[in-house]
Design a protein around this motif. Structure first.
Motif, PDB file in Angstrom:
ATOM      1  N   PRO A  47       0.825  -1.225   0.000  1.00  0.00           N
ATOM      2  CA  PRO A  47       0.000   0.000   0.000  1.00  0.00           C
ATOM      3  C   PRO A  47       0.847   1.257   0.000  1.00  0.00           C
ATOM      4  CG  PRO A  47      -0.787  -1.555   1.653  1.00  0.00           C
ATOM      5  CD  PRO A  47       0.497  -2.107   1.132  1.00  0.00           C
ATOM      6  N   GLY A  48       1.889   1.216   0.823  1.00  0.00           N
ATOM      7  CA  GLY A  48       2.767   2.385   0.888  1.00  0.00           C
ATOM      8  C   GLY A  48       3.433   2.661  -0.438  1.00  0.00           C
ATOM      9  N   ILE A  49       3.920   1.611  -1.084  1.00  0.00           N
ATOM     10  CA  ILE A  49       4.610   1.804  -2.358  1.00  0.00           C
ATOM     11  C   ILE A  49       3.653   2.391  -3.389  1.00  0.00           C
ATOM     12  CG2 ILE A  49       5.876   0.639  -4.186  1.00  0.00           C
ATOM     13  CD1 ILE A  49       7.235   0.638  -1.452  1.00  0.00           C
ATOM     14  N   VAL A  50       2.449   1.857  -3.440  1.00  0.00           N
ATOM     15  CA  VAL A  50       1.483   2.359  -4.408  1.00  0.00           C
ATOM     16  C   VAL A  50       1.240   3.851  -4.188  1.00  0.00           C
ATOM     17  CG1 VAL A  50      -0.923   2.283  -5.089  1.00  0.00           C
ATOM     18  CG2 VAL A  50       0.335   0.166  -4.759  1.00  0.00           C
ATOM     19  N   TRP A  51       1.068   4.225  -2.948  1.00  0.00           N
ATOM     20  CA  TRP A  51       0.773   5.631  -2.702  1.00  0.00           C
ATOM     21  C   TRP A  51       1.958   6.529  -3.002  1.00  0.00           C
ATOM     22  CZ3 TRP A  51      -2.805   9.054  -2.546  1.00  0.00           C
ATOM     23  CH2 TRP A  51      -4.121   8.636  -2.379  1.00  0.00           C
ATOM     24  N   ILE A  52       3.145   6.061  -2.639  1.00  0.00           N
ATOM     25  CA  ILE A  52       4.336   6.857  -2.955  1.00  0.00           C
ATOM     26  C   ILE A  52       4.469   7.018  -4.463  1.00  0.00           C
ATOM     27  CG2 ILE A  52       6.855   6.797  -2.946  1.00  0.00           C
ATOM     28  CD1 ILE A  52       6.015   7.551  -0.342  1.00  0.00           C
ATOM     29  N   ALA A  53       4.269   5.913  -5.181  1.00  0.00           N
ATOM     30  CA  ALA A  53       4.403   5.980  -6.635  1.00  0.00           C
ATOM     31  C   ALA A  53       3.388   6.941  -7.222  1.00  0.00           C
ATOM     32  CB  ALA A  53       4.242   4.586  -7.231  1.00  0.00           C
ATOM     33  N   THR A  78      -7.350  -6.495  -0.939  1.00  0.00           N
ATOM     34  CA  THR A  78      -6.497  -5.322  -0.778  1.00  0.00           C
ATOM     35  C   THR A  78      -6.514  -4.490  -2.047  1.00  0.00           C
ATOM     36  OG1 THR A  78      -5.091  -6.819   0.441  1.00  0.00           O
ATOM     37  CG2 THR A  78      -4.260  -4.605   0.096  1.00  0.00           C
ATOM     38  N   PHE A  79      -6.506  -5.185  -3.178  1.00  0.00           N
ATOM     39  CA  PHE A  79      -6.510  -4.458  -4.447  1.00  0.00           C
ATOM     40  C   PHE A  79      -7.716  -3.524  -4.538  1.00  0.00           C
ATOM     41  CE2 PHE A  79      -8.238  -4.370  -8.789  1.00  0.00           C
ATOM     42  CZ  PHE A  79      -7.309  -3.522  -9.334  1.00  0.00           C
ATOM     43  N   TRP A  80      -8.879  -4.038  -4.185  1.00  0.00           N
ATOM     44  CA  TRP A  80     -10.061  -3.187  -4.305  1.00  0.00           C
ATOM     45  C   TRP A  80     -10.013  -2.028  -3.323  1.00  0.00           C
ATOM     46  CZ3 TRP A  80     -12.243  -2.867  -8.569  1.00  0.00           C
ATOM     47  CH2 TRP A  80     -12.339  -3.978  -9.411  1.00  0.00           C
ATOM     48  N   ARG A  81      -9.485  -2.334  -2.135  1.00  0.00           N
ATOM     49  CA  ARG A  81      -9.345  -1.232  -1.179  1.00  0.00           C
ATOM     50  C   ARG A  81      -8.377  -0.180  -1.708  1.00  0.00           C
ATOM     51  NH1 ARG A  81      -9.503  -4.820   3.204  1.00  0.00           N
ATOM     52  NH2 ARG A  81      -7.256  -4.701   3.420  1.00  0.00           N
ATOM     53  N   MET A  82      -7.338  -0.655  -2.404  1.00  0.00           N
ATOM     54  CA  MET A  82      -6.371   0.292  -2.959  1.00  0.00           C
ATOM     55  C   MET A  82      -7.035   1.192  -4.011  1.00  0.00           C
ATOM     56  SD  MET A  82      -3.035  -0.469  -5.270  1.00  0.00           S
ATOM     57  CE  MET A  82      -3.940  -1.141  -6.639  1.00  0.00           C
ATOM     58  N   VAL A  83      -7.824   0.583  -4.884  1.00  0.00           N
ATOM     59  CA  VAL A  83      -8.494   1.383  -5.913  1.00  0.00           C
ATOM     60  C   VAL A  83      -9.373   2.441  -5.258  1.00  0.00           C
ATOM     61  CG1 VAL A  83     -10.186   1.315  -7.763  1.00  0.00           C
ATOM     62  CG2 VAL A  83      -8.417  -0.424  -7.642  1.00  0.00           C
ATOM     63  N   LEU A  84     -10.132   2.012  -4.244  1.00  0.00           N
ATOM     64  CA  LEU A  84     -10.998   2.963  -3.554  1.00  0.00           C
ATOM     65  C   LEU A  84     -10.170   4.076  -2.925  1.00  0.00           C
ATOM     66  CD1 LEU A  84     -13.922   3.536  -2.530  1.00  0.00           C
ATOM     67  CD2 LEU A  84     -13.166   2.510  -0.374  1.00  0.00           C
ATOM     68  N   SER A  85      -9.101   3.664  -2.283  1.00  0.00           N
ATOM     69  CA  SER A  85      -8.262   4.652  -1.588  1.00  0.00           C
ATOM     70  C   SER A  85      -7.666   5.657  -2.567  1.00  0.00           C
ATOM     71  CB  SER A  85      -7.188   3.894  -0.814  1.00  0.00           C
ATOM     72  OG  SER A  85      -6.059   4.679  -0.638  1.00  0.00           O
ATOM     73  N   LEU A 117      -1.223  10.833   2.388  1.00  0.00           N
ATOM     74  CA  LEU A 117      -0.486   9.565   2.344  1.00  0.00           C
ATOM     75  C   LEU A 117      -0.890   8.682   3.522  1.00  0.00           C
ATOM     76  CD1 LEU A 117       3.141  10.478   1.320  1.00  0.00           C
ATOM     77  CD2 LEU A 117       1.376   9.362   0.007  1.00  0.00           C
ATOM     78  N   ILE A 118      -0.934   9.280   4.686  1.00  0.00           N
ATOM     79  CA  ILE A 118      -1.208   8.475   5.877  1.00  0.00           C
ATOM     80  C   ILE A 118      -2.592   7.841   5.807  1.00  0.00           C
ATOM     81  CG2 ILE A 118      -1.615   8.644   8.347  1.00  0.00           C
ATOM     82  CD1 ILE A 118       0.653  10.591   8.515  1.00  0.00           C
ATOM     83  N   PHE A 119      -3.584   8.664   5.511  1.00  0.00           N
ATOM     84  CA  PHE A 119      -4.933   8.095   5.450  1.00  0.00           C
ATOM     85  C   PHE A 119      -5.088   7.194   4.232  1.00  0.00           C
ATOM     86  CE2 PHE A 119      -6.026  12.143   7.808  1.00  0.00           C
ATOM     87  CZ  PHE A 119      -5.979  11.509   9.033  1.00  0.00           C
ATOM     88  N   GLY A 120      -4.412   7.537   3.148  1.00  0.00           N
ATOM     89  CA  GLY A 120      -4.483   6.700   1.958  1.00  0.00           C
ATOM     90  C   GLY A 120      -3.985   5.305   2.242  1.00  0.00           C
ATOM     91  N   VAL A 121      -2.811   5.233   2.876  1.00  0.00           N
ATOM     92  CA  VAL A 121      -2.265   3.923   3.204  1.00  0.00           C
ATOM     93  C   VAL A 121      -3.134   3.257   4.258  1.00  0.00           C
ATOM     94  CG1 VAL A 121      -0.305   2.750   4.192  1.00  0.00           C
ATOM     95  CG2 VAL A 121       0.048   4.576   2.568  1.00  0.00           C
ATOM     96  N   GLY A 122      -3.596   4.069   5.206  1.00  0.00           N
ATOM     97  CA  GLY A 122      -4.463   3.514   6.250  1.00  0.00           C
ATOM     98  C   GLY A 122      -5.715   2.877   5.665  1.00  0.00           C
ATOM     99  N   ALA A 123      -6.214   3.465   4.591  1.00  0.00           N
ATOM    100  CA  ALA A 123      -7.440   2.935   3.999  1.00  0.00           C
ATOM    101  C   ALA A 123      -7.190   1.638   3.236  1.00  0.00           C
ATOM    102  CB  ALA A 123      -8.061   3.973   3.070  1.00  0.00           C
ATOM    103  N   ALA A 162     -10.574   5.813   5.266  1.00  0.00           N
ATOM    104  CA  ALA A 162     -11.195   6.150   3.982  1.00  0.00           C
ATOM    105  C   ALA A 162     -12.111   7.365   4.132  1.00  0.00           C
ATOM    106  CB  ALA A 162     -11.965   4.949   3.450  1.00  0.00           C
ATOM    107  N   LEU A 163     -12.832   7.383   5.235  1.00  0.00           N
ATOM    108  CA  LEU A 163     -13.731   8.518   5.443  1.00  0.00           C
ATOM    109  C   LEU A 163     -12.946   9.818   5.611  1.00  0.00           C
ATOM    110  CD1 LEU A 163     -16.565   7.098   7.703  1.00  0.00           C
ATOM    111  CD2 LEU A 163     -16.678   7.872   5.327  1.00  0.00           C
ATOM    112  N   LEU A 164     -11.904   9.729   6.430  1.00  0.00           N
ATOM    113  CA  LEU A 164     -11.089  10.930   6.632  1.00  0.00           C
ATOM    114  C   LEU A 164     -10.494  11.397   5.305  1.00  0.00           C
ATOM    115  CD1 LEU A 164      -9.306   9.988   9.953  1.00  0.00           C
ATOM    116  CD2 LEU A 164     -10.778  11.963   9.558  1.00  0.00           C
ATOM    117  N   LEU A 165     -10.068  10.413   4.523  1.00  0.00           N
ATOM    118  CA  LEU A 165      -9.477  10.734   3.224  1.00  0.00           C
ATOM    119  C   LEU A 165     -10.494  11.458   2.352  1.00  0.00           C
ATOM    120  CD1 LEU A 165      -6.768  10.127   1.937  1.00  0.00           C
ATOM    121  CD2 LEU A 165      -7.771   8.104   0.899  1.00  0.00           C
TER     122      LEU A 165
END
Ligand code: HEM
Ligand SMILES: Nc1ncnc2c1ncn2[C@@H]1O[C@H](COP(=O)(O)OP(=O)(O)OP(=O)(O)O)[C@@H](O)[C@H]1O
Ligand SMILES: Nc1ncnc2c1ncn2[C@@H]1O[C@H](COP(=O)(O)OP(=O)(O)OP(=O)(O)O)[C@@H](O)[C@H]1O
Ligand SMILES: [Mg+2]
Ligand SMILES: [Mg+2]
Lengths: 54, 221, 208, 252, 221, 208
Positions: free
Chosen positions: B52-58, B126-133, B174-180, B194-197
């Motif tokens: 998750p972290g890598i995806v968000w950083i990228a 996780t993949f679907w959560r990533m897309v949502l995030s 980033l923090i909430f994105g990864v958290g989601a 996700a809500l905070l995001l």
């Protein structure tokens, strides 16, 4: 001076670091003030208050 | 309204005709994701954990790449000055640009994210959560990006200044994105993140056009 | 053009205007008054501040002193100024007609259509060409066409003749003439002559 | 600036004129500097000679006397900048620009010192120089914001234009910093339950509070002094720019 | 020779003027490194493990974002056309630009790398390997960057085409660069990676001015 | 200037030259011959191909047909062409004098010093100013000063008069006159007149 216990080096370096930092900050402020004043004199500023135009 | 559409179509046109700009972003996104396994070695459990972290950083870095183009060329050729005289309020112009920026630089990343999920050994859920995030969080990045680009456009240097201004501001995203995405805190926490995001994105997207428009208006000469 | 573009009671006035860059005053105490239908030429040597004055009139630079007012303009009609500067605001990868359509979209008060405007400035054949591939004079014509697709009462032109051929100069004079005839206002900074009767001249002089 | 003729507003008008501001506040610098010096002397004396070692942390508690004031200032200076930014944007006060610009490097320096002393304190108490703990991390982010603002100031040639743009960024940051702080706390507890020992639990004895407060005032007055001096310098620097441009254009 | 120095001083001047391009660059590098923990979590062991990858990505990105400025503004203002008519051969101009680019965008990063090492909990030995790896690898990035920027400028695409061209080329640099830092494969492998990196850099640095000059010469109109 | 800048045996010739952009031929069968000391004005409507021809002469565009030759030029003296186009090649954050010093460094054959050249074009007072802060006409003067810091036999000027005031136009005519008097060659594309005797004219016409 009192003994600083087992971690004296940390205390001393903390104070030394802050001292150096503050000295640099003060020095920089004073130096910048001097430089600008000198430059203003070079330019023959006609405003006594050293303020900006108008 | 028609003016808003005009700006939107112009921006999208420009970036689609640019030849491979979108491709570049996607490529960069994927490369970042592909480099990391080399750094950490082929440990699948570990990879999945940091995925998750890598995806968000990228995604974050890829969106930084396109920032320069948001206002830079418009400033150089005199278009920005004319925007300030346009009937359409400057904030609407900026708003359209933010939307176009998201469409051309965040959406492609989201579409390309399955590749990254594969490379980083992500599981289906996780993949679907990533897309949502990503969907919820990237608008905030686009908004912050617009502010950064607007603030630096008057300095005529662009480049790295906008990224360093907005990167610290983007920490919550980033923090909430990864958290989601990550499940480590349990589903409740992921949902809260996700809500905070979403709230953050909403706020940034609504406010950023005004802030950016102010910066453009006051910075230009 | 339609009725409402006739602005008979307009007047562009400046009150003790001082213009400049940053804190340097380039010209001060400028009192201009350009009535509807009036054209004003700004003249003066290089670097005297003509472009700066035009930008200040347009509201793109803030006056250092004094103020600018456009009397008789109804704010509901939207912004009153068309500015056309050194830079043509032309982007590669958009065709000429797309460029104009874009400006028409965001500038409001649509007048001519993009194609008509292109015809008027003699670029009908280049309509579908990437605007960056136009020659210098053609790009300038395209920039002038931008003034035609949305009607605005005041034109502020900075060296509009640059790169224009003889034909183009005539075209420019014609465009300005038509605009003035409809009760518009034009302020033009140029080193060239413009073949138009009755233009007032305001000469800027280098400060001592 | 609208001209206000009511007599009680004249000090405001005088302060909003850069030259007058310098003339008015210049006499303050020397007394302020002396006061700061006395406070530092007293604070150091209290800190090293009249306060005992703390019962858990021993003598390292003395780091607190420089850590907490700098950490506090790191936030106070940002507040100063944010208020100045409002002054620039809302009231168009000419000195607000100057104050905003003068404060940024000072804030960055205090933040850096807070990080420095904090990590030196962390080594003996937590066993590491750097931990991704919420408070430390948000201070680091604050440092980045400060440095970004300094870089932004330097990227502009025209300082008057810069002021308004920087003001916008400062205010955006001011809105965002609480969010950052919250998110960082949330993040650190999310991934790593609080495992670090914090000293703020037990109430502090008076012998520790006294030097802390004295040092605290010493640092605050130091900031005020430096801020005033830096503002004077900035006013003069702008005057220099004007004069230089004028000279370049050949006017006397 | 004096022409070469002229180009070099001009480029360095341009990037030092107007307040700290270099400061911005260093900040960017550090911020990217410092932002990663927010994404992957504050686990120091993990951070130390992915640190080589982070450092290289941050360096790559910092150098990438500066690429646009290598030829873009020169093309836009007509300077590039005049370079082609200069006494100094175009490849020498490009060579000077590559050197200046390395000096102003890679060297400061290397000098700032200790900060990143601290934040990412790198140990002393790894730190030195990182410095070595950056020293050996960044010239190749600068060279590839110059080629990419030249091709981009030639095709008038600007923006992101350069990254897309050089991203795949840079993958080996990144992989060997990371390999030369991380101890996961043992010291032998790190050394082999460092050697390969050096060879790659040497080759790229020698050839890139010529390739880039050719691209500029053919592409300009 | 020194002896060696007198190029008495020079001649700029084109042989059945065809110029154009991409594959579109704009003009073909151009046979020019400009001898040492000769100046040539290129004339023609917007978009006819004057700039394209100049770029082709400079070698910045490849000829579609035929060729260009500069007879009598010794390649050891380095490149023979000075091109001065629409864009001024001026970068922000370098002062005027630094800009000129840079060109002097890379263009070889140094002639005037940067300061002298600035004086010549009337920018002595602006020498230490950021070049981007110059007005349009001042930037153009700076671009012209670039021709003076390194001596080259052939000047190719694309609308050099643009943005110049009356004084500047005279200056330009003087510069070109001096250059021709020393046996140089100048090819000038311009819609304005240049106050110089004895310039030949080559008119490009629109192809059917
Ligand atoms: C780099 C590391 C550190 C940073 C960036 C940091 C930052 C801060 C900040 C921002 C404050 C708040 C000041 C205020 O109240 O306005 C603070 C207060 C404080 N810090 Fe630190 N700190 C660090 C390390 C430490 C360590 C290692 C200790 C002790 C073991 C410590 C003890 C305290 C105490 C006692 C206070 C004041 C009480 C309080 O406000 O809760 N800090 N620090
Ligand atoms: N962005 C800027 N910042 C500071 N000073 C500037 C800036 N632009 C121009 N100047 C200065 O302001 C003065 C006036 O410039 P301006 O462009 O208004 O002149 P102009 O009358 O239009 O000249 P020209 O006929 O050459 O176009 C010039 O001396 C110039 O040096
Ligand atoms: N980069 C380009 N790619 C393709 N075609 C171009 C390009 N630049 C110009 N053209 C086309 O070539 C033709 C000639 O352009 P050129 O710039 O040579 O004209 P010009 O005679 O200099 O006109 P002007 O008087 O307007 O400067 C124009 O019709 C233009 O559309
Ligand atoms: Mg002008
Ligand atoms: Mg032309």
């Amino acid at each position: 001076m009192i003994a600083l216990g087992a971690h004296a080096e940390f205390i001393i370096s903390a104070y030394a670091g802050v001292f150096l930092g503050l000295a640099a900050l003060i020095g920089w402020t004073v130096l910048a003030a001097r430089q600008t004043k000198r430059r203003l004199e070079e330019l023959g500023d006609n405003q006594r208050s050293n303020g900006s135009a108008q | 309204m028609s003016g808003f559409i005009s700006v939107l179509t112009r921006e999208i046109r420009l970036s689609l005709r640019g030849g491979g700009e979108v491709l570049t972003l996607v490529l960069f996104f994927v490369i970042v994701g592909a480099i990391v396994p080399f750094a950490v070695g082929p440990d699948k459990v570990l990879l999945a954990r940091i995925a998750p972290g890598i995806v968000w950083i990228a995604a974050f870095l890829a969106m930084l790449l396109g920032l320069e183009k948001l206002f830079g060329p418009d400033r150089a050729d005199g278009t920005l000055a004319l925007y300030r005289l346009a009937d359409l309020p400057l904030s609407a112009v900026v708003g359209a640009k933010v939307i176009a920026h998201w469409l051309t630089s965040a959406l492609p990343l989201i579409l390309a994210s399955p590749v990254l999920a594969l490379l980083l050994a992500m599981d289906g859920e996780t993949f679907w959560r990533m897309v949502l995030s990503l969907l919820l969080g990237t608008p905030a990045l686009a908004g912050f990006g617009a502010i950064g680009a607007a603030i630096t456009v008057a300095t005529r240097r662009g480049g790295l200044l906008a990224p360093i201004l907005i990167a610290p501001l983007s920490v919550p995203v980033l923090i909430f994105g990864v958290g989601a995405i990550s499940a480590s805190g349990g589903p409740d926490q992921a949902q809260a993140a996700a809500l905070l995001l979403a709230a953050l994105s909403l706020m940034v997207v609504v406010l950023s056009p005004f802030a950016a428009a102010l910066a453009v208006d006051w910075g230009e000469d | 053009m339609t009725e409402r573009h006739v602005h008979s009671s307009l007047c562009l006035k400046t009150f003790a205007l001082g213009v400049g860059r940053g804190e340097t005053v380039l010209a001060s105490d400028i009192a201009l008054c350009v009535p509807a239908g009036g054209g004003l030429m700004l003249r003066g040597p290089n670097g005297v501040g003509k472009s700066t004055l035009l930008l200040t009139l347009a509201g793109l630079l803030t006056p250092l002193q004094g103020s600018v007012a456009l009397e008789g303009h109804d704010a509901d009609f939207g912004p009153a100024y068309h500015y056309c500067g050194h830079r043509n605001a032309i982007r590669p990868r958009l065709t000429a007609v797309e460029t104009l359509d874009f400006w028409r979209g965001i500038n409001g008060n649509p007048a001519l259509s993009a194609t008509e405007a292109l015809e008027r400035v003699g670029l009908a054949r280049q309509a579908k060409l990437d605007a960056a591939y136009l020659s210098a004079g053609q790009q300038r014509r395209l920039a002038l066409a931008r003034l035609l697709v949305s009607a605005r009462p005041v034109w502020l032109l900075d060296e509009p003749t640059s790169a224009l051929d003889a034909d183009g100069q005539q075209l420019l004079a014609g465009l300005i003439g038509d605009h003035l005839a409809q009760g518009g206002i034009a302020v033009i900074a140029s080193h060239d002559a413009i073949a138009l009767e009755g233009l007032a001249v305001f000469a800027l002089e280098r400060r001592a | 600036m609208t001209i206000d003729t009511t007599p009680k507003m004249t000090w405001w008008n005088r302060l909003s004129h850069p030259g007058q501001f310098v003339a008015l506040t210049r006499p303050l610098i020397l007394p302020l500097a002396l006061l700061t010096g006395v406070l530092f002397a007293a604070g150091l004396w209290y800190g090293f000679f009249s306060s005992p070692p703390e019962k858990y942390m021993g003598d390292t508690v003395r780091i607190m006397y420089v850590h907490v004031p700098t950490a506090w200032l790191s936030q106070f200076v940002y507040a100063t900048m944010a208020v100045s930014a409002l002054g620039t944007l809302v009231w168009r006060h000419p000195m607000a620009d100057v104050s905003m610009k003068a404060a940024a490097p000072l804030g960055a320096a205090f933040t850096a010192m807070a990080l420095f002393t904090g990590s030196l304190w962390g080594r003996p108490t937590w066993g590491t120089f750097w931990e991704w703990d919420g408070r430390m991390t948000s201070t680091l982010v604050l440092l980045f914001i400060y440095l970004g603002i300094v870089a932004l100031w330097r990227a502009f040639d025209d300082q008057l234009r810069a002021a308004r743009v920087v003001a916008i960024f400062t205010l955006v940051g001011a809105v965002n910093i609480p969010i950052i702080k919250f998110s960082v706390d949330w993040w650190s507890t999310l991934h790593q339950p609080a495992s670090v020992f914090r000293a703020d639990g037990p109430t502090m004895p008076g012998e520790i509070l006294t030097p802390l407060f004295v040092m605290f005032f010493a640092f605050t007055f130091l900031f005020i002094t430096l801020q005033l001096a830096a503002m004077h310098t900035e006013v003069r620097r702008r005057r220099i720019t004007t004069l230089e441009r004028r000279a370049a254009r050949g006017e006397a």
